[in-house]
Design a protein around this motif. Structure first.
Motif, mmCIF file in Angstrom:
data_model
loop_
_atom_site.group_PDB
_atom_site.id
_atom_site.type_symbol
_atom_site.label_atom_id
_atom_site.label_comp_id
_atom_site.label_asym_id
_atom_site.label_seq_id
_atom_site.Cartn_x
_atom_site.Cartn_y
_atom_site.Cartn_z
ATOM 1 N N ARG A 60 37.030 -62.989 23.334
ATOM 2 C CA ARG A 60 38.421 -63.430 23.244
ATOM 3 C C ARG A 60 39.339 -62.320 22.761
ATOM 4 O O ARG A 60 38.964 -61.484 21.926
ATOM 5 C CB ARG A 60 38.542 -64.648 22.321
ATOM 6 C CG ARG A 60 38.205 -64.383 20.867
ATOM 7 C CD ARG A 60 38.161 -65.672 20.055
ATOM 8 N NE ARG A 60 39.417 -66.395 20.115
ATOM 9 C CZ ARG A 60 40.423 -66.228 19.244
ATOM 10 N NH1 ARG A 60 40.296 -65.345 18.254
ATOM 11 N NH2 ARG A 60 41.524 -66.939 19.358
ATOM 12 N N LEU A 61 40.541 -62.285 23.326
ATOM 13 C CA LEU A 61 41.610 -61.361 22.946
ATOM 14 C C LEU A 61 41.189 -59.897 23.038
ATOM 15 O O LEU A 61 41.581 -59.064 22.211
ATOM 16 C CB LEU A 61 42.117 -61.680 21.533
ATOM 17 C CG LEU A 61 42.659 -63.095 21.316
ATOM 18 C CD1 LEU A 61 43.110 -63.270 19.886
ATOM 19 C CD2 LEU A 61 43.786 -63.403 22.285
ATOM 20 N N LYS A 62 40.411 -59.587 24.056
ATOM 21 C CA LYS A 62 40.029 -58.205 24.301
ATOM 22 C C LYS A 62 41.134 -57.500 25.081
ATOM 23 O O LYS A 62 41.692 -58.062 26.008
ATOM 24 C CB LYS A 62 38.716 -58.128 25.082
ATOM 25 C CG LYS A 62 37.497 -58.632 24.318
ATOM 26 C CD LYS A 62 37.154 -57.694 23.186
ATOM 27 C CE LYS A 62 35.873 -58.154 22.482
ATOM 28 N NZ LYS A 62 35.501 -57.243 21.371
ATOM 29 N N PRO A 63 41.459 -56.262 24.723
ATOM 30 C CA PRO A 63 42.504 -55.536 25.453
ATOM 31 C C PRO A 63 42.031 -55.147 26.848
ATOM 32 O O PRO A 63 40.836 -55.253 27.159
ATOM 33 C CB PRO A 63 42.738 -54.303 24.574
ATOM 34 C CG PRO A 63 41.446 -54.100 23.852
ATOM 35 C CD PRO A 63 40.887 -55.472 23.613
ATOM 36 N N ASP A 73 42.139 -63.681 27.323
ATOM 37 C CA ASP A 73 43.037 -64.533 26.546
ATOM 38 C C ASP A 73 42.322 -65.095 25.328
ATOM 39 O O ASP A 73 41.235 -64.621 24.950
ATOM 40 C CB ASP A 73 43.605 -65.644 27.426
ATOM 41 C CG ASP A 73 42.529 -66.593 27.951
ATOM 42 O OD1 ASP A 73 41.357 -66.475 27.526
ATOM 43 O OD2 ASP A 73 42.861 -67.463 28.777
ATOM 44 N N GLU A 74 42.901 -66.136 24.726
ATOM 45 C CA GLU A 74 42.360 -66.677 23.483
ATOM 46 C C GLU A 74 41.017 -67.360 23.652
ATOM 47 O O GLU A 74 40.316 -67.607 22.657
ATOM 48 C CB GLU A 74 43.367 -67.659 22.862
ATOM 49 C CG GLU A 74 43.571 -68.962 23.621
ATOM 50 C CD GLU A 74 44.591 -68.833 24.743
ATOM 51 O OE1 GLU A 74 45.094 -69.883 25.197
ATOM 52 O OE2 GLU A 74 44.882 -67.698 25.167
ATOM 53 N N PHE A 75 40.619 -67.675 24.878
ATOM 54 C CA PHE A 75 39.321 -68.287 25.143
ATOM 55 C C PHE A 75 38.356 -67.314 25.815
ATOM 56 O O PHE A 75 37.282 -67.728 26.263
ATOM 57 C CB PHE A 75 39.486 -69.534 26.019
ATOM 58 C CG PHE A 75 40.254 -70.635 25.362
ATOM 59 C CD1 PHE A 75 39.732 -71.320 24.282
ATOM 60 C CD2 PHE A 75 41.521 -70.978 25.818
ATOM 61 C CE1 PHE A 75 40.442 -72.336 23.665
ATOM 62 C CE2 PHE A 75 42.238 -71.990 25.206
ATOM 63 C CZ PHE A 75 41.704 -72.676 24.119
ATOM 64 N N GLY A 246 50.373 -67.721 25.766
ATOM 65 C CA GLY A 246 50.177 -66.428 25.119
ATOM 66 C C GLY A 246 51.242 -66.062 24.118
ATOM 67 O O GLY A 246 51.086 -65.078 23.375
ATOM 68 N N GLN A 247 52.344 -66.858 24.045
ATOM 69 C CA GLN A 247 53.430 -66.491 23.138
ATOM 70 C C GLN A 247 53.000 -66.534 21.674
ATOM 71 O O GLN A 247 53.537 -65.794 20.843
ATOM 72 C CB GLN A 247 54.616 -67.428 23.358
ATOM 73 C CG GLN A 247 54.331 -68.893 23.045
ATOM 74 C CD GLN A 247 55.555 -69.761 23.220
ATOM 75 O OE1 GLN A 247 56.657 -69.347 22.862
ATOM 76 N NE2 GLN A 247 55.392 -70.962 23.769
ATOM 77 N N LYS A 252 49.828 -59.490 18.709
ATOM 78 C CA LYS A 252 48.381 -59.338 18.529
ATOM 79 C C LYS A 252 47.689 -59.107 19.866
ATOM 80 O O LYS A 252 46.759 -58.299 19.961
ATOM 81 C CB LYS A 252 47.808 -60.585 17.852
ATOM 82 C CG LYS A 252 46.313 -60.520 17.593
ATOM 83 C CD LYS A 252 45.826 -61.780 16.902
ATOM 84 C CE LYS A 252 44.323 -61.724 16.641
ATOM 85 N NZ LYS A 252 43.828 -62.969 15.984
ATOM 86 N N ALA A 253 48.132 -59.826 20.887
ATOM 87 C CA ALA A 253 47.567 -59.681 22.230
ATOM 88 C C ALA A 253 48.714 -59.798 23.238
ATOM 89 O O ALA A 253 48.803 -60.749 24.008
ATOM 90 C CB ALA A 253 46.494 -60.729 22.493
ATOM 91 N N ASP A 254 49.595 -58.799 23.198
ATOM 92 C CA ASP A 254 50.800 -58.854 24.033
ATOM 93 C C ASP A 254 50.491 -58.875 25.526
ATOM 94 O O ASP A 254 51.314 -59.335 26.328
ATOM 95 C CB ASP A 254 51.697 -57.648 23.734
ATOM 96 C CG ASP A 254 52.293 -57.722 22.341
ATOM 97 O OD1 ASP A 254 52.509 -58.845 21.858
ATOM 98 O OD2 ASP A 254 52.545 -56.662 21.745
ATOM 99 N N TRP A 255 49.317 -58.375 25.910
ATOM 100 C CA TRP A 255 49.002 -58.311 27.333
ATOM 101 C C TRP A 255 48.930 -59.693 27.988
ATOM 102 O O TRP A 255 49.087 -59.808 29.190
ATOM 103 C CB TRP A 255 47.678 -57.570 27.535
ATOM 104 C CG TRP A 255 46.529 -58.118 26.739
ATOM 105 C CD1 TRP A 255 45.712 -59.153 27.070
ATOM 106 C CD2 TRP A 255 46.082 -57.664 25.452
ATOM 107 N NE1 TRP A 255 44.776 -59.377 26.093
ATOM 108 C CE2 TRP A 255 44.966 -58.480 25.084
ATOM 109 C CE3 TRP A 255 46.491 -56.651 24.580
ATOM 110 C CZ2 TRP A 255 44.278 -58.308 23.880
ATOM 111 C CZ3 TRP A 255 45.818 -56.483 23.382
ATOM 112 C CH2 TRP A 255 44.717 -57.303 23.043
ATOM 113 N N ILE A 256 48.705 -60.734 27.178
ATOM 114 C CA ILE A 256 48.649 -62.087 27.740
ATOM 115 C C ILE A 256 49.997 -62.472 28.349
ATOM 116 O O ILE A 256 50.060 -63.193 29.350
ATOM 117 C CB ILE A 256 48.230 -63.109 26.675
ATOM 118 C CG1 ILE A 256 46.842 -62.764 26.131
ATOM 119 C CG2 ILE A 256 48.238 -64.521 27.242
ATOM 120 C CD1 ILE A 256 46.366 -63.709 25.041
#
Length: 290
Positions: A60-63, A73-75, A246-247, A252-256
């Motif tokens: 999860r949340l890998k760049p 994403d978060e999952f 993703g907001q 933290k994970a802007d790419w989403i």
């Protein structure tokens, strides 16, 4: 007779169209980008690198990386695959919105422009609908109909109907007074045939231009509705729903949010460039300068 009254898409040869597109690099770029996005959406099972709903909590949340081009994403779902599959829904919403708005708008516009006794009443309805901001009217309609993909398409189709209707009405007011329409009436041609053969055929150009712009507006509106939580169900991957979910990970994970946002901007840019090019090619006054 119809071909002598107003410029139509057939007035330009294929060679001339490609010549104009080649000279207008922005339009050619827009067409290329749009074709690429449509092909990617159509062949999503082969373009996507992962299943869009496959969860891998450990990832999860890998760049962005060589394995997950747009990150996860978060999952732990592959964002590139979700953006590709999301294009299917977002582009379909835009296309169906264009179909609904054009059918309703052309019908209302021709009735208002050709039949004087209907003009006042239909024009008031069209003006009343256009007095509301698009997104507010769409939210109200979705709230009444309920949040679902079908209802979002229906709401957006209704919202953008007045845009088509006003353009069609204005063109019909001019066409109905032209000599070839008067000649058809004098010969006893049925009204329905005059509308279909002489009026509708000469409305091709403005309808095509409006369709490209409405396509772009619909993609933006769907994303806005999904972002506000009143559009398509969050379980359905669209560019808007991906940004909406993703907001909460901004910073933290802007790419989403970045990558589906880029997809929306690219689609809207390509459609706007195509719309401008079509308007210039189909308008004889502007075509002289090309």
């Amino acid at each position: 007779m119809a071909g002598a009254s107003a410029p139509s898409a057939s007035a330009l040869s294929k060679g001339r169209i490609w010549q104009i597109l080649w000279r207008r690099k922005a339009a050619l770029l827009g067409l290329t980008l749009l074709v690429i996005m449509i092909l990617a959406a159509l062949f999503a099972p082969w373009v996507a690198t992962h299943k869009p709903d496959a969860m891998r909590i450990a990832q999860r949340l890998k760049p962005p990386s060589g394995i997950n081009f747009f990150g996860t994403d978060e999952f732990g779902r592959d964002l590139f695959s979700r953006v590709v599959y999301g294009g299917r829904i977002s582009l379909t919403v835009g296309f169906l919105t264009v179909c609904i708005s054009c059918v309703l708008g052309v019908t209302l516009g021709i009735l208002a422009g050709f039949f004087k006794r209907l003009d006042t009443g239909l024009t008031r309805i069209i003006d009343a609908m256009m007095s509301f901001p698009d997104i507010l009217l769409a939210i109200a309609l979705v709230a009444v109909l309920g949040p679902s993909l079908v209802n979002v398409v229906t709401a957006l189709g209704i919202v953008y109907t007045p845009r088509v209707a006003r353009v069609v009405r204005a063109s019909t007011l001019v066409i109905r007074e032209l000599p070839f329409v008067e000649a058809a009436r004098a010969l006893g041609t049925p009204t329905w045939r005059i509308l279909g053969t002489h009026v509708l055929c000469n409305l091709t150009s403005p309808i095509m231009v409006q369709a490209t712009f409405i396509f772009a507006y619909a993609i933006l509106a769907e994303a806005g509705l999904s972002f506000l939580g009143v559009g398509v169900s969050p379980e359905i991957p669209t560019w808007g729903t991906i940004i909406s979910t993703g907001q909460q990970y901004a910073g933290k994970a802007d790419w989403i949010m970045i990558f589906p946002g880029i997809a929306i901007v690219t689609a809207v840019f390509s459609l706007q460039m195509l719309g401008d090019a079509l308007r210039d090619m189909l308008d004889p006054k502007l075509r002289k300068d090309l």
